[in-house]
Write a protein that holds these residues in place. Structure first.
Motif, PDB file in Angstrom:
ATOM      1  N   HIS A  19       0.805  -1.227   0.000  1.00 61.36           N
ATOM      2  CA  HIS A  19       0.000   0.000   0.000  1.00 61.36           C
ATOM      3  C   HIS A  19       0.838   1.276   0.000  1.00 61.36           C
ATOM      4  O   HIS A  19       0.393   2.299  -0.519  1.00 61.36           O
ATOM      5  CB  HIS A  19      -0.930   0.005   1.213  1.00 61.36           C
ATOM      6  N   LEU A  20       2.010   1.244   0.609  1.00 56.99           N
ATOM      7  CA  LEU A  20       2.805   2.467   0.743  1.00 56.99           C
ATOM      8  C   LEU A  20       3.978   2.543  -0.213  1.00 56.99           C
ATOM      9  O   LEU A  20       4.293   3.619  -0.727  1.00 56.99           O
ATOM     10  CB  LEU A  20       3.330   2.602   2.183  1.00 56.99           C
ATOM     11  N   VAL A  43      17.212   5.126   5.172  1.00 55.88           N
ATOM     12  CA  VAL A  43      17.261   4.878   3.736  1.00 55.88           C
ATOM     13  C   VAL A  43      16.314   5.830   3.014  1.00 55.88           C
ATOM     14  O   VAL A  43      15.410   6.416   3.620  1.00 55.88           O
ATOM     15  CB  VAL A  43      16.868   3.420   3.407  1.00 55.88           C
ATOM     16  N   GLU A  44      16.542   5.972   1.712  1.00 57.65           N
ATOM     17  CA  GLU A  44      15.644   6.733   0.849  1.00 57.65           C
ATOM     18  C   GLU A  44      14.832   5.758   0.011  1.00 57.65           C
ATOM     19  O   GLU A  44      15.352   4.746  -0.452  1.00 57.65           O
ATOM     20  CB  GLU A  44      16.434   7.664  -0.080  1.00 57.65           C
ATOM     21  N   THR A  45      13.568   6.090  -0.200  1.00 54.81           N
ATOM     22  CA  THR A  45      12.717   5.257  -1.032  1.00 54.81           C
ATOM     23  C   THR A  45      11.558   6.093  -1.545  1.00 54.81           C
ATOM     24  O   THR A  45      11.392   7.254  -1.149  1.00 54.81           O
ATOM     25  CB  THR A  45      12.191   4.035  -0.255  1.00 54.81           C
ATOM     26  N   ARG A  46      10.766   5.526  -2.421  1.00 53.13           N
ATOM     27  CA  ARG A  46       9.578   6.210  -2.939  1.00 53.13           C
ATOM     28  C   ARG A  46       8.339   5.579  -2.331  1.00 53.13           C
ATOM     29  O   ARG A  46       8.171   4.364  -2.356  1.00 53.13           O
ATOM     30  CB  ARG A  46       9.529   6.122  -4.473  1.00 53.13           C
ATOM     31  N   GLY A  53      -0.263  10.520  -5.603  1.00 53.18           N
ATOM     32  CA  GLY A  53       1.046  10.704  -6.206  1.00 53.18           C
ATOM     33  C   GLY A  53       2.134   9.943  -5.462  1.00 53.18           C
ATOM     34  O   GLY A  53       1.860   9.151  -4.559  1.00 53.18           O
ATOM     35  N   GLU A  54       3.363  10.215  -5.855  1.00 53.93           N
ATOM     36  CA  GLU A  54       4.505   9.582  -5.214  1.00 53.93           C
ATOM     37  C   GLU A  54       5.416  10.656  -4.625  1.00 53.93           C
ATOM     38  O   GLU A  54       5.483  11.766  -5.142  1.00 53.93           O
ATOM     39  CB  GLU A  54       5.307   8.754  -6.231  1.00 53.93           C
ATOM     40  N   ASN A  86       9.414  13.715   4.069  1.00 55.71           N
ATOM     41  CA  ASN A  86       9.254  13.984   2.639  1.00 55.71           C
ATOM     42  C   ASN A  86      10.433  14.834   2.157  1.00 55.71           C
ATOM     43  O   ASN A  86      10.561  15.999   2.539  1.00 55.71           O
ATOM     44  CB  ASN A  86       7.926  14.709   2.389  1.00 55.71           C
ATOM     45  N   ILE A  87      11.277  14.253   1.318  1.00 52.55           N
ATOM     46  CA  ILE A  87      12.459  14.976   0.823  1.00 52.55           C
ATOM     47  C   ILE A  87      12.380  15.180  -0.693  1.00 52.55           C
ATOM     48  O   ILE A  87      13.401  15.391  -1.349  1.00 52.55           O
ATOM     49  CB  ILE A  87      13.762  14.237   1.198  1.00 52.55           C
ATOM     50  N   THR A  88      11.160  15.147  -1.231  1.00 52.18           N
ATOM     51  CA  THR A  88      10.983  15.257  -2.678  1.00 52.18           C
ATOM     52  C   THR A  88      11.574  16.554  -3.216  1.00 52.18           C
ATOM     53  O   THR A  88      12.325  16.554  -4.202  1.00 52.18           O
ATOM     54  CB  THR A  88       9.493  15.177  -3.027  1.00 52.18           C
TER      55      THR A  88
END
Length: 199
Positions: A19-20, A43-46, A53-54, A86-88
């Protein structure tokens, strides 16, 4: 597994991985790594946002183990807690700055080549190649202004070309030979003569 979230994500989650996570296997890899090392993970992930959205997220996750004498979690020996940031925007800014730096390096390299290489044709080809890859375009064509001999009206003729795929050259096509500015491209002529750009 329970995760404390610092961003707005999907409100109802029954399966974190599906779901995430945009790439569900990433959650399983993180969980397995924490289970083996028993150390927090950063870690970084989407992940998926509540608006559909993502976002790019910085995850700081750790395992919580029962104290001596406590019963294990109903779902296993331990569960997860953590923070999601959130580091978008930061990642987009980093990408923009990286591309700008690459473009500046390419411009400097192109200018150096034009100044020091005695073979002008070779220098132009190398300069266009540097700029083409730096700007991530498929084709660059340099046109030269000329005057049509019978009418003396301005025209443009292609002089140099760079293409990412060498088989896709168009420089020898007849319809690219001499293109009159008048009447369709007079705005171009006026704008370029003034030292401005057209996008």
């Amino acid at each position: 597994a329970s995760v404390i979230l610092a961003v707005m994500i999907i409100p109802t989650v029954t399966n974190i991985a599906e779901h995430l996570y945009v790439e569900p296997h990433h959650w399983h890899e993180i969980a397995e790594m924490i289970g083996i090392t028993r150390e927090p993970a950063s870690v970084e992930t989407r992940i998926r946002h509540c608006d559909g959205g993502e976002i790019v997220a910085q995850l700081n996750i750790w395992a919580v183990y029962p104290e001596p004498g406590e019963l294990p979690s109903p779902k296993g020996r331990y569960y997860f807690e953590g923070l999601v940031e959130n580091i978008t925007e930061r990642k987009q800014m980093e990408k923009t700055l990286f591309r700008q730096a690459a473009l500046l390096r390419s411009v400097a390299g192109a200018m150096t080549g034009l100044l020091v290489n005695p073979k002008f044709q070779t220098a132009i080809s190398q300069a266009l190649e540097l700029l083409g890859f730096a700007t991530e375009v498929d084709r660059i064509i340099l046109y030269e202004n000329q005057a049509d001999s019978p009418t003396d009206k301005p025209m443009m003729s292609p002089r140099f070309e760079w293409v990412k795929d060498a088989a896709g050259t168009q420089l020898d096509q007849s319809d690219l030979g001499k293109i009159p500015y008048y009447p369709d491209f007079m705005r171009w002529h006026t704008t370029l003569q003034a030292g401005r750009t057209i996008s």
